[in-house]
Design an enzyme around this catalytic site. Structure first.
Site, short mmCIF file in Angstrom:
data_model
loop_
_atom_site.label_atom_id
_atom_site.label_comp_id
_atom_site.label_asym_id
_atom_site.label_seq_id
_atom_site.Cartn_x
_atom_site.Cartn_y
_atom_site.Cartn_z
N PRO A 178 0.81 -1.19 0.10
CA PRO A 178 0.09 -0.01 0.16
C PRO A 178 0.85 1.18 0.11
O PRO A 178 1.75 1.16 0.72
CB PRO A 178 -0.73 -0.17 1.20
CG PRO A 178 -0.01 -0.97 2.04
CD PRO A 178 0.69 -1.95 1.25
N SER A 195 6.84 1.76 -0.32
CA SER A 195 6.35 1.26 -1.64
C SER A 195 7.16 2.05 -2.82
O SER A 195 7.41 1.41 -3.81
CB SER A 195 4.87 1.89 -1.90
OG SER A 195 4.80 3.29 -1.64
N ALA A 240 10.58 2.71 -2.95
CA ALA A 240 11.72 1.94 -2.92
C ALA A 240 11.43 0.78 -3.50
O ALA A 240 12.29 0.28 -4.45
CB ALA A 240 12.38 2.02 -1.57
N ASP A 270 15.19 2.27 3.19
CA ASP A 270 14.04 1.54 2.39
C ASP A 270 14.51 0.91 1.27
O ASP A 270 14.17 -0.49 1.20
CB ASP A 270 12.98 2.82 1.73
CG ASP A 270 12.06 2.99 3.13
OD1 ASP A 270 12.29 2.79 4.36
OD2 ASP A 270 11.01 3.79 2.32
#
Length: 315
Positions: free
Chosen positions: A100, A107, A109, A151
Site C-alpha cells: 500500500p 512502496s 523504494a 528503504d
C-alpha cells in the site's frame, strides 16, 4: 548492445519499522524488518512501440507522459538503462503491487528495486547489491529528497537492520518465532506533520521530551536482544511501552488507538503504530497462528481496511 531476452522479471518486498519511530530522528536507534507479506512485481517485455510503455495501478500509457508523482519510477528506469547502455525504447513495464502506498511500507523504494531487477533480468546482466542500492537511492532521492537508504536496503533485503542515523546499517538475525499482524487504518500516514510536531514539542519543552526520546531508544536496544534471543513476550511488552511513549509525543491517532486496543483485547502480546503515525499501519504480536487469526478478525471488525499476517523466524 546487449542482446535482450523477451521478458524480464523483478521483485521487491515491503518493509516495516518495528521499533524506533521518531526517536531515530534524534540519534536513537531503530529496527526495520523486511515484510514479504506484501510485494511489488515488475514485468519487462519487448514491444514494437518506439517509446517505453508503463502499465500500473496509477497510470497506463507512455512513460514520457506519466504524471510527476511517478518521477521516482522514471528516474529508476532512465538511470538503469543508462547504466546498461540501452536505449529508452521498445519496452513495456507492467507493475503489480500489494504494497500500500503512503503507509510507511517502502512502496517507492520497492517499485524502484523491482523495476531495476526486472531490467537487469531482461538484458541478462548480473546485478550486484551495491549497484542495486545505488540505483534505487537515485530514484529515492526524487521521492524523498535525501533518503537514508534504509528503504532501499529493506525492500531488497532479507534480514532485519539495526539503524542509527548517519551510521552504517547493522544486519542481525531474526530469531524470533512469532507472528506479526499488520493492519491498515485506511488513513494515509502523516509523517511530515508528525515529525514537525514532535520537533515543536521538543523545542518548547526539551526537559520533558528528551526522556521520552531516550526511553524509546532504550526500548529499541531491548527489542533487538529480544528478537535475537527469541523472547516474544518481552518484545510485546516493549511494543506496548513504545506505543504509550509515541502517544505522549502526539503521533498516534484515534483510529490507531482503537485498533491497538482491539488487538490487545483480542490477546496480542503487544501492539503499536509503525512508521510516522497519525494514520498508516499498526503492528500486533503473538506466538500462535490461531491467535493471530483471532487478532486479525478483531482488527477487521474494528475498522482495519487491510490486514496481513507474517510468520517471523520460521516457526
Amino acid at each position: 548492445m546487449i542482446e535482450p531476452i523477451s521478458v524480464g522479471r523483478g521483485q521487491a518486498t515491503g518493509k516495516i519499522i518495528l521499533m524506533g519511530e521518531h526517536a531515530v530522528v534524534y540519534g536513537e536507534p531503530a529496527i526495520a524488518i523486511p515484510f514479504p507479506a506484501v510485494t511489488i512485481d515488475a514485468l519487462i517485455e519487448s514491444t514494437t512501440q518506439p517509446e517505453i510503455e508503463l502499465n500500473c495501478y496509477f497510470y497506463q500509457g507512455l512513460l514520457s507522459e506519466a504524471p510527476s508523482s511517478l518521477g521516482n519510477l522514471k528516474v529508476a528506469i532512465e538511470k538503469t538503462l543508462v547504466t546498461l547502455k540501452q536505449p529508452m525504447s521498445h519496452l513495456k513495464l507492467t507493475i503489480h503491487s500489494t504494497v500500500p502506498a503512503e503507509r510507511g511500507m517502502g512502496s517507492s523504494a520497492a517499485v524502484a528495486v523491482s523495476t531495476i531487477r526486472g531490467l537487469y533480468d531482461y538484458f541478462k546482466v548480473p546485478l550486484s547489491t551495491e549497484k542495486l542500492l545505488n540505483l534505487t537511492n537515485l530514484a529515492e532521492s526524487v521521492a524523498h529528497g535525501n533518503p537514508s537508504g534504509l528503504d532501499a536496503a529493506m525492500t531488497s533485503g532479507t534480514v532485519p537492520l539495526y539503524y542509527v542515523k548517519n551510521q552504517p546499517f547493522q544486519p542481525f538475525d531474526l530469531q524470533l518465532k512469532a507472528y506479526l499482524i499488520v493492519a491498515d487504518t485506511g488513513i494515509t500516514g502523516q509523517t511530515r506533520a508528525a515529525v514537525a510536531d514532535v520537533a515543536a514539542l521538543y523545542q518548547a519543552n526539551p526537559l520533558a521530551v528528551q526522556p521520552k526520546i531516550t526511553a524509546l531508544g532504550d526500548l529499541v536496544k531491548k527489542s533487538k536482544e529480544a528478537i535475537e534471543r527469541n523472547l516474544p513476550v518481552e518484545l510485546g511488552a516493549y511494543m506496548n511501552q513504545a506505543q504509550q511513549l509515541l502517544s505522549e509525543l502526539t503521533v498516534s491517532s484515534p483510529e490507531l488507538d482503537r485498533l491497538i486496543a482491539a488487538a490487545n483485547t483480542a490477546g496480542a502480546l503487544g501492539a503499536k503504530l509503525t512508521g510516522g503515525g497519525r494514520g498508516g499501519c499498526l503492528l500486533a504480536l503473538t506466538t500462535d497462528i490461531e491467535m493471530a487469526k483471532s487478532i486479525e478478525s478483531a482488527l477487521k471488525n474494528n475498522g482495519a481496511t487491510m490486514t496481513w499476517i507474517y510468520q517471523m523466524g520460521g516457526n
